[in-house]
Design a protein around this motif. Structure first.
Motif, mmCIF file in Angstrom:
data_model
loop_
_atom_site.group_PDB
_atom_site.id
_atom_site.type_symbol
_atom_site.label_atom_id
_atom_site.label_comp_id
_atom_site.label_asym_id
_atom_site.label_seq_id
_atom_site.Cartn_x
_atom_site.Cartn_y
_atom_site.Cartn_z
ATOM 1 N N SER A 1 0.836 -1.206 0.000
ATOM 2 C CA SER A 1 0.000 0.000 0.000
ATOM 3 C C SER A 1 0.869 1.254 0.000
ATOM 4 O O SER A 1 0.558 2.234 -0.693
ATOM 5 C CB SER A 1 -0.944 0.004 1.205
ATOM 6 N N LYS A 2 1.947 1.218 0.769
ATOM 7 C CA LYS A 2 2.879 2.356 0.760
ATOM 8 C C LYS A 2 3.542 2.488 -0.608
ATOM 9 O O LYS A 2 3.714 3.599 -1.122
ATOM 10 C CB LYS A 2 3.922 2.202 1.867
ATOM 11 N N LEU A 3 3.889 1.351 -1.195
ATOM 12 C CA LEU A 3 4.468 1.367 -2.540
ATOM 13 C C LEU A 3 3.459 1.900 -3.550
ATOM 14 O O LEU A 3 3.811 2.696 -4.420
ATOM 15 C CB LEU A 3 4.932 -0.036 -2.934
ATOM 16 N N LEU A 4 2.213 1.468 -3.433
ATOM 17 C CA LEU A 4 1.160 1.952 -4.326
ATOM 18 C C LEU A 4 1.048 3.470 -4.240
ATOM 19 O O LEU A 4 0.924 4.150 -5.271
ATOM 20 C CB LEU A 4 -0.173 1.292 -3.979
ATOM 21 N N ALA A 5 1.110 4.003 -3.053
ATOM 22 C CA ALA A 5 1.050 5.457 -2.876
ATOM 23 C C ALA A 5 2.225 6.132 -3.590
ATOM 24 O O ALA A 5 2.043 7.132 -4.300
ATOM 25 C CB ALA A 5 1.048 5.807 -1.393
ATOM 26 N N ASP A 6 3.431 5.580 -3.429
ATOM 27 C CA ASP A 6 4.601 6.135 -4.112
ATOM 28 C C ASP A 6 4.426 6.067 -5.630
ATOM 29 O O ASP A 6 4.733 7.030 -6.344
ATOM 30 C CB ASP A 6 5.873 5.384 -3.725
ATOM 31 N N GLU A 7 3.938 4.940 -6.108
ATOM 32 C CA GLU A 7 3.737 4.779 -7.559
ATOM 33 C C GLU A 7 2.726 5.793 -8.074
ATOM 34 O O GLU A 7 2.903 6.386 -9.137
ATOM 35 C CB GLU A 7 3.261 3.356 -7.886
ATOM 36 N N PHE A 8 1.645 6.002 -7.324
ATOM 37 C CA PHE A 8 0.611 6.933 -7.771
ATOM 38 C C PHE A 8 1.121 8.370 -7.765
ATOM 39 O O PHE A 8 0.841 9.137 -8.686
ATOM 40 C CB PHE A 8 -0.656 6.810 -6.913
ATOM 41 N N VAL A 9 1.880 8.728 -6.747
ATOM 42 C CA VAL A 9 2.444 10.080 -6.699
ATOM 43 C C VAL A 9 3.426 10.272 -7.859
ATOM 44 O O VAL A 9 3.405 11.310 -8.534
ATOM 45 C CB VAL A 9 3.114 10.359 -5.332
ATOM 46 N N LEU A 10 4.259 9.279 -8.119
ATOM 47 C CA LEU A 10 5.198 9.372 -9.238
ATOM 48 C C LEU A 10 4.450 9.461 -10.564
ATOM 49 O O LEU A 10 4.817 10.251 -11.443
ATOM 50 C CB LEU A 10 6.167 8.191 -9.231
ATOM 51 N N TYR A 11 3.393 8.674 -10.721
ATOM 52 C CA TYR A 11 2.542 8.753 -11.916
ATOM 53 C C TYR A 11 2.009 10.175 -12.088
ATOM 54 O O TYR A 11 2.058 10.738 -13.191
ATOM 55 C CB TYR A 11 1.384 7.756 -11.790
ATOM 56 N N THR A 12 1.527 10.764 -11.018
ATOM 57 C CA THR A 12 0.977 12.121 -11.075
ATOM 58 C C THR A 12 2.053 13.135 -11.455
ATOM 59 O O THR A 12 1.816 14.059 -12.237
ATOM 60 C CB THR A 12 0.329 12.490 -9.729
ATOM 61 N N LYS A 13 3.258 12.935 -10.934
ATOM 62 C CA LYS A 13 4.358 13.842 -11.266
ATOM 63 C C LYS A 13 4.757 13.718 -12.735
ATOM 64 O O LYS A 13 5.099 14.717 -13.385
ATOM 65 C CB LYS A 13 5.543 13.584 -10.336
ATOM 66 N N ALA A 14 4.701 12.503 -13.273
ATOM 67 C CA ALA A 14 4.998 12.316 -14.701
ATOM 68 C C ALA A 14 3.906 12.966 -15.557
ATOM 69 O O ALA A 14 4.190 13.559 -16.603
ATOM 70 C CB ALA A 14 5.137 10.831 -15.034
ATOM 71 N N ARG A 15 2.655 12.871 -15.114
ATOM 72 C CA ARG A 15 1.551 13.554 -15.808
ATOM 73 C C ARG A 15 1.776 15.062 -15.797
ATOM 74 O O ARG A 15 1.582 15.738 -16.795
ATOM 75 C CB ARG A 15 0.218 13.259 -15.115
ATOM 76 N N ASN A 16 2.170 15.572 -14.642
ATOM 77 C CA ASN A 16 2.445 17.000 -14.514
ATOM 78 C C ASN A 16 3.531 17.422 -15.501
ATOM 79 O O ASN A 16 3.402 18.449 -16.178
ATOM 80 C CB ASN A 16 2.861 17.327 -13.076
ATOM 81 N N ALA A 17 4.585 16.632 -15.575
ATOM 82 C CA ALA A 17 5.677 16.945 -16.507
ATOM 83 C C ALA A 17 5.159 16.946 -17.940
ATOM 84 O O ALA A 17 5.479 17.843 -18.728
ATOM 85 C CB ALA A 17 6.817 15.945 -16.342
ATOM 86 N N HIS A 18 4.361 15.970 -18.288
ATOM 87 C CA HIS A 18 3.791 15.868 -19.642
ATOM 88 C C HIS A 18 2.934 17.086 -19.965
ATOM 89 O O HIS A 18 3.051 17.663 -21.043
ATOM 90 C CB HIS A 18 2.965 14.582 -19.730
ATOM 91 N N TRP A 19 2.078 17.464 -19.051
ATOM 92 C CA TRP A 19 1.162 18.578 -19.294
ATOM 93 C C TRP A 19 1.852 19.938 -19.297
ATOM 94 O O TRP A 19 1.466 20.831 -20.040
ATOM 95 C CB TRP A 19 0.080 18.625 -18.209
ATOM 96 N N ASN A 20 2.888 20.095 -18.470
ATOM 97 C CA ASN A 20 3.400 21.436 -18.209
ATOM 98 C C ASN A 20 4.810 21.717 -18.694
ATOM 99 O O ASN A 20 5.298 22.830 -18.512
ATOM 100 C CB ASN A 20 3.304 21.731 -16.707
ATOM 101 N N VAL A 21 5.465 20.751 -19.318
ATOM 102 C CA VAL A 21 6.825 21.000 -19.788
ATOM 103 C C VAL A 21 6.823 22.116 -20.832
ATOM 104 O O VAL A 21 5.897 22.234 -21.645
ATOM 105 C CB VAL A 21 7.478 19.708 -20.343
#
Length: 157
Positions: free
Chosen positions: A20-40
């Protein structure tokens, strides 16, 4: 119905909690990659925009697989932003510039953090919790993170 897979309830509960802790890390990293995609922004916009898309797509698959592994162990996967923010070890970065290199460095740092975490869990899942299946699962996950980190690192050369 409880999973009857030859592993004690206490052990599956501990493994599910770590996942569950790993899932949280994965989801946050996923969101950060989305942010990079949208805002680069910048002269390499299109290349980085497409590159970050491949990163978040891979991470989306990984998020799903970790959640499903938790369910295979007979536990429920956390699925709220609040739960993820409580469980994650990653932090959000509020940046002044949305340049590709900055996003790459941030994502790479998070991948490396997850790789170190997974490396520690591989042994404990097998030896301490007698859950070789999950140990094998996260070994594969670690290899995928290592490849993604390599792709990010290559941009910094």
């Amino acid at each position: 119905m409880k999973a009857n897979i030859g592993i004690s309830e206490a052990n599956t509960a501990e493994v599910a909690h770590e996942l569950s802790k790993l899932l949280a890390d994965e989801f946050v990293l996923y969101t950060k990659a989305r942010n990079a995609h949208w805002n680069v922004e910048g002269p390499d916009f299109i290349n980085k925009h497409l590159f970050f898309e491949t990163q978040y797509n891979e991470l989306a698959d990984m998020v799903d697989e970790v959640a499903e592994r938790i369910r295979q162990l007979g536990h429920y996967a956390p699925a709220t932003l609040g739960a993820y923010l409580e469980l994650t070890e990653l932090t959000e970065v509020f940046r002044q510039r949305n340049d590709g290199i900055g996003f790459i460095k941030e994502l790479l740092e998070d991948h490396d953090h997850i790789i170190f975490k997974l490396r520690k869990l591989i042994d404990s899942f097998a030896s301490q919790y007698h859950n070789e299946g999950t140990s094998d699962f996260i070994t594969g996950l670690m290899q995928r993170h290592e490849k993604m980190a390599w792709f990010l690192r290559a941009h910094l050369q």
